[in-house]
Scaffold this active site. Sequence first.
Site, mmCIF file in Angstrom:
data_model
loop_
_atom_site.group_PDB
_atom_site.id
_atom_site.type_symbol
_atom_site.label_atom_id
_atom_site.label_comp_id
_atom_site.label_asym_id
_atom_site.label_seq_id
_atom_site.Cartn_x
_atom_site.Cartn_y
_atom_site.Cartn_z
ATOM 1 N N HIS A 155 0.875 -1.291 0.094
ATOM 2 C CA HIS A 155 0.131 0.057 0.066
ATOM 3 C C HIS A 155 0.924 1.350 -0.120
ATOM 4 O O HIS A 155 0.512 2.236 -0.872
ATOM 5 C CB HIS A 155 -0.788 0.068 1.319
ATOM 6 C CG HIS A 155 -2.137 -1.059 1.078
ATOM 7 N ND1 HIS A 155 -2.315 -1.982 0.306
ATOM 8 C CD2 HIS A 155 -3.318 -0.835 1.651
ATOM 9 C CE1 HIS A 155 -3.487 -2.554 0.346
ATOM 10 N NE2 HIS A 155 -4.163 -1.886 1.398
ATOM 11 N N HIS A 214 1.159 -2.313 9.630
ATOM 12 C CA HIS A 214 2.540 -2.605 9.308
ATOM 13 C C HIS A 214 3.515 -1.810 10.391
ATOM 14 O O HIS A 214 3.072 -1.037 11.175
ATOM 15 C CB HIS A 214 2.903 -2.136 7.808
ATOM 16 C CG HIS A 214 2.224 -2.986 6.717
ATOM 17 N ND1 HIS A 214 3.080 -3.943 6.226
ATOM 18 C CD2 HIS A 214 1.441 -2.606 6.104
ATOM 19 C CE1 HIS A 214 2.020 -4.534 5.374
ATOM 20 N NE2 HIS A 214 1.303 -3.763 4.963
#
Length: 262
Positions: A155, A214
Amino acid sequence: MEPLDRCARPLRTALVQSSMRLWLPWGLLGLMLGGSLLKALAPLPDSYMSSKRNLLNIFFVKLAWAWTFWLLLPFIAITNYCLSRNVLGMLRRLSTLLVGTMVWYVCTSLFLSIEDFTGNCYKSPALDVLFQEHLSKWQCRQGGGFWHGFDISGHSFLLTYCALMIVEEMAVLHVLNTDRSPRLHAVVNALFVALSFLTLIWVWMFFCTAVYFHDFSQKLFGTLVGLSAWYGTYRFWYLKSFSPGLPPQNASLSSKKPNCSR
């Protein structure tokens, strides 16, 4: 057409500026660092945006390159042909989308390979008991295990690259005048507004990734790869004669904006 013009005017002021192309890379890097710092020191409570099932993630981010590709395709074709009246020149500029597709494919494949190479298979999300017999992510998941490796943020990479690519291509509007062709004016404005809102979605979802998902190193690597892909193309390769080239801008055209009346 008037409502579309009213919507496009402030968006042009905000996005079609050389200063935006200069500062957006630093802004994205700052959002990643700030969001990651917030996640580490003062995590936000769970919200709609912290769920991977939110609509923006499902219908936009997971298809980020497809949205970017299919909106930039007519925008680049129309604006570049309108300025040059040259089919070959227009096709040359459209090849930026092929380059972008290669960047997307190679980088995402590399990320998956790195996660596979650095990972191990565990029996549960607690990562306490190893499945020694499963040596790849695919085998691990087929066997009901949980794979844990260095998962570079796709992303962070793709949203960075897509947002920067769109803003670079919007620079053509500096030298394009469609006032004498109402139909063309409406089409270009509609594509521009759609691309503008898509860019805002990419930046917002990039920030949500930084805040909610993340590890810091995974987001940092993803963002740096996106920035490197943008810099390597628009700030280096596209300046060369054997490249797709940059969008037509003030520096290469006369001070009077060309009219596209046909």
